[in-house]
Motif scaffolding. Structure first.
Motif: not given
Ligand code: PLP
Length: 401
Positions: A85-86, A182, A203, A205-206
Protein backbone atom coordinates in the motif's frame (compact mmCIF):
# COMPACT_ATOMS: atom_id res chain seq x y z
CA UNK A 1 -35.00 5.40 -10.18
CA UNK A 2 -31.22 5.75 -10.47
CA UNK A 3 -29.64 2.32 -10.23
CA UNK A 4 -27.27 1.98 -7.30
CA UNK A 5 -23.64 1.33 -8.22
CA UNK A 6 -22.71 -2.21 -7.23
CA UNK A 7 -18.95 -2.85 -7.11
CA UNK A 8 -19.46 -6.57 -6.43
CA UNK A 9 -21.48 -7.07 -9.61
CA UNK A 10 -18.86 -5.17 -11.57
CA UNK A 11 -16.29 -7.75 -10.48
CA UNK A 12 -18.67 -10.66 -11.02
CA UNK A 13 -19.42 -9.54 -14.56
CA UNK A 14 -15.77 -9.66 -15.62
CA UNK A 15 -14.92 -12.63 -17.79
CA UNK A 16 -11.39 -13.52 -16.76
CA UNK A 17 -10.28 -17.06 -17.48
CA UNK A 18 -7.13 -18.65 -18.75
CA UNK A 19 -6.19 -19.66 -22.26
CA UNK A 20 -7.07 -23.33 -21.63
CA UNK A 21 -10.44 -22.51 -20.13
CA UNK A 22 -9.38 -22.71 -16.49
CA UNK A 23 -11.85 -20.67 -14.43
CA UNK A 24 -9.02 -18.83 -12.72
CA UNK A 25 -6.59 -16.93 -14.93
CA UNK A 26 -3.26 -18.74 -15.15
CA UNK A 27 -0.33 -17.34 -13.21
CA UNK A 28 2.27 -15.92 -15.56
CA UNK A 29 5.48 -17.08 -13.96
CA UNK A 30 7.84 -15.09 -16.16
CA UNK A 31 9.98 -12.03 -15.66
CA UNK A 32 10.52 -11.49 -19.37
CA UNK A 33 8.64 -12.13 -22.62
CA UNK A 34 9.60 -13.16 -26.13
CA UNK A 35 8.85 -11.16 -29.27
CA UNK A 36 8.56 -12.61 -32.75
CA UNK A 37 10.62 -9.74 -34.10
CA UNK A 38 12.87 -7.01 -32.72
CA UNK A 39 10.81 -4.18 -34.22
CA UNK A 40 7.77 -5.06 -32.08
CA UNK A 41 10.02 -5.05 -29.02
CA UNK A 42 11.17 -1.53 -29.85
CA UNK A 43 7.58 -0.41 -30.45
CA UNK A 44 6.57 -1.87 -27.09
CA UNK A 45 9.33 0.05 -25.28
CA UNK A 46 8.05 3.18 -26.96
CA UNK A 47 4.56 2.38 -25.63
CA UNK A 48 3.10 2.01 -29.12
CA UNK A 49 1.74 -1.54 -28.82
CA UNK A 50 -1.45 -2.73 -27.12
CA UNK A 51 -1.51 -5.98 -25.13
CA UNK A 52 2.23 -6.74 -25.44
CA UNK A 53 4.20 -7.61 -22.34
CA UNK A 54 7.89 -6.76 -22.23
CA UNK A 55 9.12 -7.25 -18.68
CA UNK A 56 7.26 -8.01 -15.45
CA UNK A 57 8.37 -4.84 -13.63
CA UNK A 58 6.40 -3.07 -16.34
CA UNK A 59 3.34 -5.34 -16.65
CA UNK A 60 2.64 -8.96 -15.91
CA UNK A 61 -0.57 -10.62 -17.22
CA UNK A 62 -1.53 -11.89 -13.73
CA UNK A 63 -1.10 -8.40 -12.32
CA UNK A 64 -3.16 -7.05 -15.19
CA UNK A 65 -6.06 -9.39 -14.34
CA UNK A 66 -6.05 -8.13 -10.74
CA UNK A 67 -5.62 -4.49 -11.79
CA UNK A 68 -8.53 -4.77 -14.25
CA UNK A 69 -10.81 -6.26 -11.60
CA UNK A 70 -9.91 -3.49 -9.14
CA UNK A 71 -10.49 -0.82 -11.79
CA UNK A 72 -13.92 -2.37 -12.45
CA UNK A 73 -14.72 -2.28 -8.73
CA UNK A 74 -13.61 1.37 -8.47
CA UNK A 75 -15.19 2.44 -11.75
CA UNK A 76 -11.91 3.94 -12.95
CA UNK A 77 -10.51 3.65 -16.45
CA UNK A 78 -7.46 1.77 -15.27
CA UNK A 79 -5.45 0.52 -12.29
CA UNK A 80 -1.97 -0.61 -11.39
CA UNK A 81 -1.02 -3.05 -8.62
CA UNK A 82 2.02 -2.67 -6.38
CA UNK A 83 4.01 -4.62 -3.82
CA UNK A 84 2.54 -2.64 -0.89
CA UNK A 85 0.00 0.00 0.00
CA UNK A 86 2.85 2.38 0.82
CA UNK A 87 4.33 1.98 -2.65
CA UNK A 88 0.92 2.72 -4.19
CA UNK A 89 0.77 5.94 -2.15
CA UNK A 90 4.38 7.04 -2.59
CA UNK A 91 4.55 6.24 -6.33
CA UNK A 92 1.30 8.13 -6.98
CA UNK A 93 2.43 11.19 -5.04
CA UNK A 94 5.90 11.23 -6.59
CA UNK A 95 4.40 10.81 -10.05
CA UNK A 96 2.22 13.87 -9.55
CA UNK A 97 4.40 16.23 -7.55
CA UNK A 98 7.70 17.88 -8.31
CA UNK A 99 10.02 20.16 -6.33
CA UNK A 100 8.23 23.37 -5.42
CA UNK A 101 4.76 21.79 -5.28
CA UNK A 102 2.47 21.85 -2.28
CA UNK A 103 0.16 19.17 -0.84
CA UNK A 104 -2.77 19.52 1.57
CA UNK A 105 -3.42 16.40 3.62
CA UNK A 106 -5.61 15.20 6.43
CA UNK A 107 -3.54 15.25 9.60
CA UNK A 108 -5.04 11.91 10.56
CA UNK A 109 -3.74 9.40 8.07
CA UNK A 110 -2.00 6.06 8.44
CA UNK A 111 1.30 6.69 10.28
CA UNK A 112 3.47 5.54 7.36
CA UNK A 113 1.73 7.99 5.05
CA UNK A 114 2.08 10.73 7.65
CA UNK A 115 5.81 10.01 7.96
CA UNK A 116 6.28 10.07 4.18
CA UNK A 117 4.49 13.40 3.88
CA UNK A 118 6.08 14.97 6.93
CA UNK A 119 9.64 13.61 6.94
CA UNK A 120 10.41 12.36 3.46
CA UNK A 121 8.90 14.82 0.97
CA UNK A 122 10.78 17.87 2.36
CA UNK A 123 13.93 16.21 0.90
CA UNK A 124 12.42 16.95 -2.50
CA UNK A 125 11.32 20.46 -1.58
CA UNK A 126 7.65 19.48 -1.62
CA UNK A 127 5.69 21.28 1.09
CA UNK A 128 2.80 19.71 2.97
CA UNK A 129 0.04 21.35 5.02
CA UNK A 130 -1.70 19.14 7.57
CA UNK A 131 -5.36 20.01 8.20
CA UNK A 132 -8.47 18.70 9.90
CA UNK A 133 -9.99 17.25 6.74
CA UNK A 134 -13.52 17.58 8.10
CA UNK A 135 -13.05 21.37 8.24
CA UNK A 136 -13.53 22.36 4.60
CA UNK A 137 -12.75 26.02 5.31
CA UNK A 138 -9.34 25.09 6.60
CA UNK A 139 -8.75 22.99 3.46
CA UNK A 140 -9.71 25.99 1.30
CA UNK A 141 -7.61 28.32 3.47
CA UNK A 142 -4.47 26.27 2.82
CA UNK A 143 -4.73 26.37 -0.99
CA UNK A 144 -1.79 28.14 -2.62
CA UNK A 145 -0.93 28.79 -6.26
CA UNK A 146 1.42 25.77 -6.18
CA UNK A 147 -1.01 23.35 -4.50
CA UNK A 148 -0.98 20.22 -6.63
CA UNK A 149 -2.74 17.67 -4.49
CA UNK A 150 -5.33 17.17 -1.74
CA UNK A 151 -4.76 13.85 0.01
CA UNK A 152 -7.10 12.07 2.40
CA UNK A 153 -8.46 8.71 3.52
CA UNK A 154 -12.18 7.97 3.01
CA UNK A 155 -12.41 7.05 6.68
CA UNK A 156 -9.25 8.13 8.42
CA UNK A 157 -6.82 5.96 10.32
CA UNK A 158 -7.13 5.79 13.28
CA UNK A 159 -9.68 8.44 14.27
CA UNK A 160 -12.40 7.26 11.86
CA UNK A 161 -13.28 10.71 10.57
CA UNK A 162 -15.26 10.58 7.34
CA UNK A 163 -13.92 12.67 4.44
CA UNK A 164 -16.51 14.65 2.51
CA UNK A 165 -15.19 13.40 -0.84
CA UNK A 166 -17.78 15.21 -3.04
CA UNK A 167 -17.03 18.59 -1.42
CA UNK A 168 -13.26 18.02 -1.45
CA UNK A 169 -13.53 17.04 -5.12
CA UNK A 170 -15.36 20.21 -5.98
CA UNK A 171 -12.86 22.37 -4.02
CA UNK A 172 -10.02 20.60 -5.85
CA UNK A 173 -11.61 20.72 -9.30
CA UNK A 174 -12.32 24.45 -9.10
CA UNK A 175 -8.65 25.14 -8.50
CA UNK A 176 -7.16 22.55 -10.86
CA UNK A 177 -5.95 20.44 -7.93
CA UNK A 178 -5.92 16.63 -7.88
CA UNK A 179 -7.82 14.74 -5.18
CA UNK A 180 -6.26 11.46 -4.07
CA UNK A 181 -8.15 9.20 -1.67
CA UNK A 182 -6.90 6.17 0.26
CA UNK A 183 -9.90 3.82 0.43
CA UNK A 184 -8.19 1.04 2.39
CA UNK A 185 -10.75 1.05 5.25
CA UNK A 186 -13.81 1.12 3.01
CA UNK A 187 -13.61 -1.00 -0.16
CA UNK A 188 -17.04 -1.55 -1.77
CA UNK A 189 -18.65 0.63 0.89
CA UNK A 190 -17.34 3.81 -0.72
CA UNK A 191 -16.38 4.33 -4.37
CA UNK A 192 -14.29 7.54 -4.22
CA UNK A 193 -13.88 7.94 -7.99
CA UNK A 194 -17.66 8.07 -8.43
CA UNK A 195 -17.73 10.85 -5.83
CA UNK A 196 -15.14 12.90 -7.69
CA UNK A 197 -11.74 11.61 -6.56
CA UNK A 198 -9.14 11.57 -9.34
CA UNK A 199 -6.95 8.85 -7.90
CA UNK A 200 -7.84 6.08 -5.44
CA UNK A 201 -5.12 4.16 -3.63
CA UNK A 202 -5.29 1.00 -1.59
CA UNK A 203 -3.40 -1.17 0.76
CA UNK A 204 -4.65 -4.51 -0.58
CA UNK A 205 -2.99 -6.05 2.47
CA UNK A 206 -6.13 -5.25 4.44
CA UNK A 207 -9.82 -5.95 3.68
CA UNK A 208 -9.36 -6.61 -0.04
CA UNK A 209 -7.07 -9.58 0.44
CA UNK A 210 -8.44 -10.32 3.90
CA UNK A 211 -6.05 -13.16 4.75
CA UNK A 212 -3.06 -11.35 6.21
CA UNK A 213 -0.75 -13.52 4.13
CA UNK A 214 0.83 -10.82 2.00
CA UNK A 215 1.46 -7.10 1.55
CA UNK A 216 0.17 -5.41 -1.62
CA UNK A 217 -1.31 -2.20 -2.99
CA UNK A 218 -3.21 -0.65 -5.88
CA UNK A 219 -3.55 2.67 -7.68
CA UNK A 220 -6.76 3.43 -9.57
CA UNK A 221 -7.25 6.33 -11.95
CA UNK A 222 -7.33 7.44 -15.56
CA UNK A 223 -5.62 5.44 -18.27
CA UNK A 224 -3.27 8.38 -18.82
CA UNK A 225 -2.22 8.39 -15.19
CA UNK A 226 -1.65 4.64 -15.05
CA UNK A 227 0.31 4.80 -18.30
CA UNK A 228 2.39 7.64 -16.89
CA UNK A 229 3.27 5.50 -13.85
CA UNK A 230 4.53 2.73 -16.10
CA UNK A 231 6.33 4.90 -18.63
CA UNK A 232 9.80 3.46 -19.18
CA UNK A 233 11.40 6.92 -19.22
CA UNK A 234 9.86 8.69 -16.26
CA UNK A 235 7.18 6.47 -14.72
CA UNK A 236 7.63 6.33 -10.94
CA UNK A 237 6.28 2.79 -10.60
CA UNK A 238 8.42 1.57 -13.50
CA UNK A 239 11.56 3.28 -12.20
CA UNK A 240 11.15 2.66 -8.46
CA UNK A 241 10.04 -0.87 -9.26
CA UNK A 242 7.68 -1.95 -6.44
CA UNK A 243 6.24 -4.77 -8.52
CA UNK A 244 3.73 -7.22 -7.06
CA UNK A 245 4.63 -10.88 -7.42
CA UNK A 246 2.19 -12.57 -9.85
CA UNK A 247 1.67 -15.55 -7.51
CA UNK A 248 0.36 -13.07 -4.97
CA UNK A 249 -1.75 -11.10 -7.38
CA UNK A 250 -3.38 -14.35 -8.44
CA UNK A 251 -4.33 -15.21 -4.85
CA UNK A 252 -5.52 -11.66 -4.13
CA UNK A 253 -7.76 -11.81 -7.21
CA UNK A 254 -9.47 -14.94 -5.88
CA UNK A 255 -9.97 -13.28 -2.51
CA UNK A 256 -11.40 -10.17 -4.18
CA UNK A 257 -14.34 -12.29 -5.34
CA UNK A 258 -15.48 -12.84 -1.73
CA UNK A 259 -14.89 -9.27 -0.59
CA UNK A 260 -18.58 -8.27 -0.74
CA UNK A 261 -19.60 -11.08 1.61
CA UNK A 262 -16.75 -10.34 3.99
CA UNK A 263 -17.42 -6.59 4.08
CA UNK A 264 -21.05 -7.20 5.06
CA UNK A 265 -20.01 -9.52 7.87
CA UNK A 266 -17.24 -7.20 9.12
CA UNK A 267 -19.77 -4.37 9.14
CA UNK A 268 -22.59 -6.20 10.89
CA UNK A 269 -20.23 -7.59 13.53
CA UNK A 270 -18.67 -4.16 14.11
CA UNK A 271 -22.11 -2.55 14.37
CA UNK A 272 -23.07 -5.08 17.04
CA UNK A 273 -19.87 -4.59 19.07
CA UNK A 274 -20.02 -0.80 18.77
CA UNK A 275 -23.68 -0.70 19.85
CA UNK A 276 -22.99 -2.94 22.85
CA UNK A 277 -19.99 -0.85 23.91
CA UNK A 278 -22.16 2.25 23.59
CA UNK A 279 -24.86 0.69 25.79
CA UNK A 280 -22.17 0.13 28.43
CA UNK A 281 -21.52 3.88 28.38
CA UNK A 282 -18.00 3.56 26.96
CA UNK A 283 -16.18 6.04 24.71
CA UNK A 284 -16.63 4.12 21.48
CA UNK A 285 -16.31 5.63 18.01
CA UNK A 286 -17.95 3.93 15.03
CA UNK A 287 -19.15 5.69 11.88
CA UNK A 288 -22.33 3.60 11.91
CA UNK A 289 -23.53 5.02 15.24
CA UNK A 290 -25.83 8.05 14.85
CA UNK A 291 -23.73 10.06 17.31
CA UNK A 292 -20.66 9.87 15.05
CA UNK A 293 -20.00 13.45 13.87
CA UNK A 294 -20.08 12.48 10.18
CA UNK A 295 -22.84 9.84 10.37
CA UNK A 296 -25.22 11.84 8.16
CA UNK A 297 -22.51 12.63 5.63
CA UNK A 298 -21.42 8.99 5.49
CA UNK A 299 -24.98 7.92 4.70
CA UNK A 300 -24.94 10.14 1.64
CA UNK A 301 -21.77 8.62 0.20
CA UNK A 302 -22.12 4.92 1.04
CA UNK A 303 -22.94 2.12 -1.36
CA UNK A 304 -25.61 1.12 1.11
CA UNK A 305 -25.61 -2.68 1.34
CA UNK A 306 -22.04 -3.03 2.67
CA UNK A 307 -22.68 -1.36 6.03
CA UNK A 308 -20.41 1.00 7.94
CA UNK A 309 -17.22 -1.01 7.96
CA UNK A 310 -15.22 -3.10 10.38
CA UNK A 311 -13.23 -0.45 12.25
CA UNK A 312 -14.01 0.75 15.78
CA UNK A 313 -12.06 2.74 18.36
CA UNK A 314 -12.48 2.59 22.10
CA UNK A 315 -10.90 5.13 24.40
CA UNK A 316 -9.72 3.84 27.74
CA UNK A 317 -8.39 5.92 30.61
CA UNK A 318 -4.72 5.17 30.20
CA UNK A 319 -2.12 3.37 28.11
CA UNK A 320 -1.53 0.87 30.92
CA UNK A 321 -5.22 -0.04 31.03
CA UNK A 322 -5.39 -0.31 27.23
CA UNK A 323 -2.35 -2.60 27.21
CA UNK A 324 -3.72 -4.86 29.92
CA UNK A 325 -7.14 -5.01 28.25
CA UNK A 326 -5.58 -6.04 24.93
CA UNK A 327 -3.39 -8.65 26.60
CA UNK A 328 -6.45 -10.15 28.31
CA UNK A 329 -8.60 -10.10 25.18
CA UNK A 330 -5.94 -12.06 23.35
CA UNK A 331 -5.78 -14.62 26.19
CA UNK A 332 -9.59 -14.93 26.15
CA UNK A 333 -9.62 -15.50 22.40
CA UNK A 334 -11.38 -12.28 21.34
CA UNK A 335 -8.71 -11.85 18.68
CA UNK A 336 -5.06 -10.95 18.27
CA UNK A 337 -3.00 -8.09 19.65
CA UNK A 338 -1.58 -7.11 16.28
CA UNK A 339 -1.44 -4.17 13.92
CA UNK A 340 -3.16 -4.24 10.52
CA UNK A 341 -6.81 -4.75 9.73
CA UNK A 342 -9.35 -6.43 7.51
CA UNK A 343 -8.42 -9.91 8.74
CA UNK A 344 -10.93 -12.71 9.37
CA UNK A 345 -10.08 -12.56 13.07
CA UNK A 346 -10.47 -9.48 15.22
CA UNK A 347 -7.25 -7.48 15.57
CA UNK A 348 -6.58 -4.76 18.12
CA UNK A 349 -3.73 -2.39 18.85
CA UNK A 350 -2.97 0.87 20.58
CA UNK A 351 -2.74 3.30 17.67
CA UNK A 352 -0.64 5.97 19.38
CA UNK A 353 2.08 3.45 20.18
CA UNK A 354 1.95 1.50 16.93
CA UNK A 355 0.51 2.45 13.53
CA UNK A 356 0.45 6.16 14.43
CA UNK A 357 3.64 6.21 16.50
CA UNK A 358 5.23 8.26 13.67
CA UNK A 359 2.96 11.16 14.65
CA UNK A 360 4.69 13.26 17.35
CA UNK A 361 3.07 13.00 20.79
CA UNK A 362 2.09 16.65 20.92
CA UNK A 363 0.32 16.39 17.56
CA UNK A 364 -1.39 13.15 18.59
CA UNK A 365 -2.86 15.02 21.55
CA UNK A 366 -3.87 17.98 19.40
CA UNK A 367 -5.71 15.86 16.87
CA UNK A 368 -7.50 13.88 19.58
CA UNK A 369 -5.53 10.66 19.51
CA UNK A 370 -5.48 9.73 23.19
CA UNK A 371 -2.96 7.43 24.87
CA UNK A 372 -5.54 4.82 25.79
CA UNK A 373 -7.14 4.54 22.34
CA UNK A 374 -7.58 0.94 21.20
CA UNK A 375 -8.33 0.44 17.52
CA UNK A 376 -10.28 -2.68 16.59
CA UNK A 377 -10.62 -4.34 13.22
CA UNK A 378 -13.60 -6.58 13.87
CA UNK A 379 -13.38 -10.06 12.37
CA UNK A 380 -15.80 -12.39 10.64
CA UNK A 381 -16.89 -14.20 13.85
CA UNK A 382 -19.95 -16.35 13.28
CA UNK A 383 -21.18 -15.75 16.84
CA UNK A 384 -20.32 -12.15 17.60
CA UNK A 385 -22.42 -12.19 20.75
CA UNK A 386 -20.04 -14.80 22.19
CA UNK A 387 -17.05 -12.58 21.34
CA UNK A 388 -18.76 -9.62 23.01
CA UNK A 389 -19.29 -11.67 26.17
CA UNK A 390 -15.57 -12.50 26.24
CA UNK A 391 -14.77 -8.83 25.82
CA UNK A 392 -17.12 -7.93 28.68
CA UNK A 393 -15.50 -10.53 30.90
CA UNK A 394 -12.12 -8.83 30.37
CA UNK A 395 -13.69 -5.45 31.10
CA UNK A 396 -15.22 -6.68 34.34
CA UNK A 397 -11.90 -8.05 35.52
CA UNK A 398 -10.30 -4.66 34.86
CA UNK A 399 -13.19 -2.68 36.37
CA UNK A 400 -13.80 -0.96 33.04
CA UNK A 401 -17.46 -1.88 33.50
N1 PLP B 1 -3.19 3.05 4.05
C1 PLP B 1 -3.78 2.72 5.21
C2 PLP B 1 -5.07 3.39 5.57
C3 PLP B 1 -3.20 1.79 6.06
O1 PLP B 1 -3.80 1.50 7.22
C4 PLP B 1 -1.96 1.20 5.69
C5 PLP B 1 -1.28 0.22 6.57
O2 PLP B 1 -1.67 -0.02 7.69
C6 PLP B 1 -1.37 1.58 4.49
C7 PLP B 1 -2.02 2.49 3.68
C8 PLP B 1 -0.06 1.00 4.04
O3 PLP B 1 -0.24 -0.24 3.46
P1 PLP B 1 0.86 -1.40 3.37
O4 PLP B 1 1.15 -1.83 4.77
O5 PLP B 1 0.20 -2.43 2.53
O6 PLP B 1 2.06 -0.82 2.73
Amino acid sequence: MKEQFDPASRIQDMLQFDEFGGVNPAITDSATYTFLDAETMTETFLGHTEGCFLYSRHWNPSNKFLADAIAAMEDTQSAWVTASGMSAITCSILQLCKAGDHIITSVTTYGGTFAFLKNYLPKFNIEVSFVDITDLDSVKGEIRPNTRLIYTESITNPLLQVSDIPSLASIARNRGIILMVDNTFTPMMITPARLGADIVVYSLTKFINGKNDCVAGAICGSLDFVNSLSNVNDGTAMLMGPVLDPMRSSSILKNLHTLHIRMKQHSSNAMYIASELKKLGLAVRYPGLPDHPQYTLLNTILNKEYGYGGMITLELESLALANEFMRMMQMEGVGYLAVSLGYFKTLFSNSGKSTSSEVPKELQRKMGLTEGLVRFSIGLDNNINRSMEKMKECMRKLNII
